[in-house]
Design an enzyme around this catalytic site. Structure first.
Site: not given
Ligand code: PEP
Ligand code: MG
Length: 592
Positions: A300, A435, A458, A469, A506
Site C-alpha cells: 500500500r 474489489e 476487504n 467496512r 490480498c
Molecule cells: C481490499 O480491499 O481487500 C484490500 C486489500 O485493500 P484495502 O484493504 O487497502 O482497501
Molecule cells: Mg481495497
C-alpha cells in the site's frame, strides 16, 4: 470482578501489570487581550515559540531516527509542516493584530478552527492527523504559557500499563519500553502515528477502547492483549491463568515463528502456495522477510501521501519502492497505486466532502483525474522495475477503459524514461484489485487487459453486502463467507485460470484460517496477508490436503447461507487446524 473491553489490536504482545492512568492535554488558555503597543511584542513571542517548538520537534525527530529509524522519524514531519503552514502562522498573527489577542489565545483559536474543520470528516486518516495537531498545539501552548514542557508524563515508579484517552507521537517516543508494559487507549487506530511508533518500540497496545481511561484508576491491575485487541481491567485468578497461558503461547509462538519462516508454504499433499505479505510502509519489508514472506502481494503506498501537505516527489517514491523491491530478490513485489479517498485523505488534495466517500472519488478515479499525482507515481514504479519483479496493481477498477488508460500513461512514461536513458524493465506486469462486484462480474473482459488479478476481499465484501467496512455496528453483517462473496471469488478465479493469468487474494480473508482453507479449495494458490499473520497462515496451509479443501469448497459453493458455508469449512478443516489458537479470543463472559 474483572471486566474486559475489545478494541483494536494495534501493537502485538501481551502484558499484565499495574495501571497508570495518563492524563495530558491541551492546557487551558485564558482569554487575554493586549494593548495596541503590546501587539508586535506578542507577534514576536509567537514566532519565538514557533522557532523553539520547531527545534524541539527536530530534536525529538533526531532521537527517534537514532532509536527507531528514519521512517519512524518522519512521523514528526506533519507537525513541522503545520508549524510553517500559512494557515496556522498567518491566521494566528492576524488574530493577534486584528483582535489584539495574546499570542497563546490567538494560536489556540486558530488551531481550534483548523481542528473543527478536520473533525467534520469521519475519515480515520484525517482524524489520525488531528492527533498530530494536538501534539503540536500542546507543545507551543506550553511554551507561550510558560509551563514546563510536556515530556515523559508516564512518571517513575514500577513498570506499568499506561491507560489513557489518547497519545501523541512525541509522548510515545519518550516512553521507556522497559517501564511501559503496555498501552490501552480510548482513541486511536492502527494508522495513528503513536500506534505505528508503539509497534516499532514493541510495546503491546490496544486502541479504540472508548472510555477505559475514565473507568480505570491508578493502582488497579490490567491486561493488554495486543494480538486480539483486548483490555482486561481488574483481572481475577481465571484471567491471570489465561494471561499466563497466552503469554506462554505467545513466547512459544515467537520461537516457532523463526522455525516456520524457513519452511515452505505447501499443503500436505504437495501443493505449493505463493504466500506473500501485505506491507503498509517500507520498513515492514524486513519484518515480512523475517516472517517468511515469498514476496509482497500488496504494497500500500498511501503512507507517501497521507498526512503530507505536498505531493511526494518521484525520487522519494522511487527510493521507497526500490527499498521494498530489493528486500525480495527474485520475488514478486506488487505495488498498488494510490488508493486515496474512501477512508484515506491526503491534506494537499483538498478532497471534497462527500456523502458516501466509499462510493465516491476514490482510488483509480482520483489518480486518473489528477495526473500530476499519478504520473510521478507510475514513473517511480517503472524505475523500481529495474531492481526486481515489480508489478503494478490498480485499486477499485470497474471498467476496462480504466486499465487501457493506465496502459497509455505507462507507455508515455516508458517512452520518456527511454529517451532520458533512465533504466527500467519493460516486461513488468500490470494487474488490478478485483474489489467491486462490477469487476468480479466483468472479470472475463478485464482479464483480456490484465496480467493478473488480486481479489481485495476487504472491499469486495463491503460493496457486495452494502456493509460499510468501518462501521462497527455492522461488523456482524460483514461476513466473508456470505454465499454471494464466495461465488464471486469462485467466478473470478475460474475466469483468471481460463485466461491464464495469476489470481491471488490480498484481503484479510486470506489471513482467516477458514478463509485460507476455502480460497485454496477454490484453487487460488497465491495469498497475501499482513506480515504478522504469515506464520499462522503458513501453518494452516501446511496442515491440510488440497483435496479436502477442494471438496469443502465445492460444498460451500452449494450452500445457501453464510452459516452453512462456515459449517462446511469447519467440517472440512476438522482437527487439522487448531482454530482456538488462531481466533485466540479469551473465553470470558461478556462484560456486564
Ligand atoms: C481490499 O480491499 O481487500 C484490500 C486489500 O485493500 P484495502 O484493504 O487497502 O482497501
Ligand atoms: Mg481495497
Amino acid at each position: 470482578m474483572s471486566t474486559f473491553r475489545d478494541g483494536l489490536a494495534v501493537s502485538e504482545g501481551i502484558a499484565l501489570g499495574p495501571i497508570r492512568v495518563l492524563r495530558w492535554g491541551v492546557p487551558d488558555v485564558p482569554h487575554e487581550t493586549v494593548s495596541a503597543e503590546e501587539v508586535e511584542g506578542e507577534v514576536e513571542r509567537f514566532h519565538e515559540a514557533r522557532t523553539w517548538a520547531g527545534r524541539r520537534i527536530r530534536e525529538i525527530q533526531e532521537g527517534t531516527e537514532e532509536r527507531l529509524g528514519s521512517l519512524e522519524a518522519r512521523i514528526f514531519d506533519p507537525q513541522l509542516l503545520m508549524l510553517d503552514d500559512a494557515e496556522v502562522v498567518d491566521g494566528t498573527v492576524r488574530y493577534i493584530r486584528e483582535n489584539r489577542l495574546s499570542a497563546a489565545r490567538a494560536f489556540h483559536w486558530r488551531m481550534l478552527e483548523l481542528q473543527a474543520r478536520w473533525i467534520r470528516t469521519s475519515n480515520p486518516m484525517v482524524l489520525d492527523r488531528l492527533n498530530d495537531l494536538e501534539d503540536l498545539m500542546t507543545r507551543v501552548l506550553h511554551r507561550l504559557l510558560e509551563m514546563p514542557e510536556p515530556g515523559d508524563l508516564t512518571g517513575g515508579g514500577e513498570p506499568a500499563i499506561v491507560v489513557t484517552d489518547n497519545l501523541t507521537p512525541s509522548l510515545t517516543v519518550q516512553m521507556d519500553p522497559e517501564r511501559i508494559l503496555g498501552i490501552a487507549a480510548d482513541q486511536g487506530t492502527r494508522t495513528s502515528h503513536w500506534a505505528i511508533l508503539a509497534r516499532s518500540m514493541e510495546i503491546p497496545a490496544v486502541a479504540g477502547l472508548v472510555d477505559v481511561s475514565r473507568t480505570a484508576s491508578d493502582g488497579q491491575e490490567g491486561i493488554v492483549d495486543g494480538r486480539v485487541g483486548r483490555f482486561v481491567l481488574d483481572p481475577d485468578d481465571r484471567d491471570r491463568t489465561i494471561f499466563h497461558q497466552r503469554k506462554q503461547q505467545f513466547q512459544e509462538w515467537e520461537e516457532e515463528l523463526a522455525e516456520i519462516a524457513r519452511l515452505d508454504a505447501v499443503t500436505q499433499d504437495g501443493q505449493p502456495v505463493a504466500l506473500r505479505a501485505n506491507v503498509d510502509i517500507p520498513a515492514e519489508a524486513q519484518r515480512a522477510v523475517q516472517h517468511g514472506a515469498e514476496g509482497v502481494g500488496l504494497f500500500r503506498t498511501e503512507f507517501l501521501v497521507v498526512g503530507r501537505s505536498s505531493m511526494p516527489q518521484e525520487e522519494e517514491q522511487y527510493l521507497a519502492y526500490r527499498q521494498v523491491t530489493e528486500a525480495f530478490p527474485n520475488r514478486a513485489v506488487v505495488i498498488r497505486t494510490f488508493d486515496l479517498g474512501g477512508d484515506k485523505f491526503p491534506m494537499f488534495l483538498h478532497m471534497p466532502a462527500e456523502e458516501n466517500p466509499f462510493l465516491g472519488w476514490r482510488a483509480i478515479r482520483v489518480c486518473l483525474d489528477r495526473l500530476e499525482l499519478f504520473r510521478p507515481q507510475l514513473r517511480a514504479i517503472l524505475r523500481a522495475t529495474a531492481h526486481g519483479d515489480v508489478r503494478i496493481m490498480l485499486p477499485l477498477v470497474n471498467d476496462v477503459e480504466e486499465v487501457v488508460k493506465v496502459r497509455e500513461l505507462l507507455s508515455e512514461e516508458e517512452e520518456d524514461l527511454r529517451r532520458k536513458g533512465i533504466p527500467f524493465h519493460s516486461g513488468y506486469k500490470l494487474g488490478i484489485l478485483v474489489e467491486t462486484p462490477a469487476a468480479a462480474l466483468d472479470a472475463a473482459e478485464l482479464a483480456r487487459h490484465c496480467d493478473f488479478f488480486s481479489i481485495g476481499t476487504n472491499d469486495l465484501i463491503q460493496y457486495t453486502l452494502a456493509v460499510d467496512r468501518t462501521n462497527s455496528r455492522l461488523a456482524h453483517l460483514y461476513n466473508p463467507f456470505h454465499p454471494s462473496v464466495v461465488r464471486q471469488i469462485h467466478q473470478v478465479a475460474r475466469v483468471a485460470r481460463a485466461a491464464g493469468i495469476e489470481v491471488s487474494v490480498c484481503g484479510e480473508m486470506a489471513a482467516n484460517p477458514l478463509g485460507a482453507f476455502l480460497l485454496l479449495g477454490l484453487d487460488i494458490t497465491a495469498l497475501s496477508v499482513a506480515w504478522p499473520s504469515l506464520p499462522e497462515v503458513k501453518k494452516v496451509i501446511r496442515s491440510f490436503r488440497m483435496e479436502d479443501a477442494r471438496a469443502s469448497a465445492r460444498r460451500a459453493l452449494a450452500a445457501a447461507t453464510a452459516a452453512e458455508v462456515t459449517e462446511c469449512l469447519l467440517e472440512g478443516v476438522g482437527d487439522a487446524v487448531d482454530l482456538g489458537a488462531f481466533s485466540g479470543r479469551w473465553s470470558l463472559p461478556a462484560s456486564p
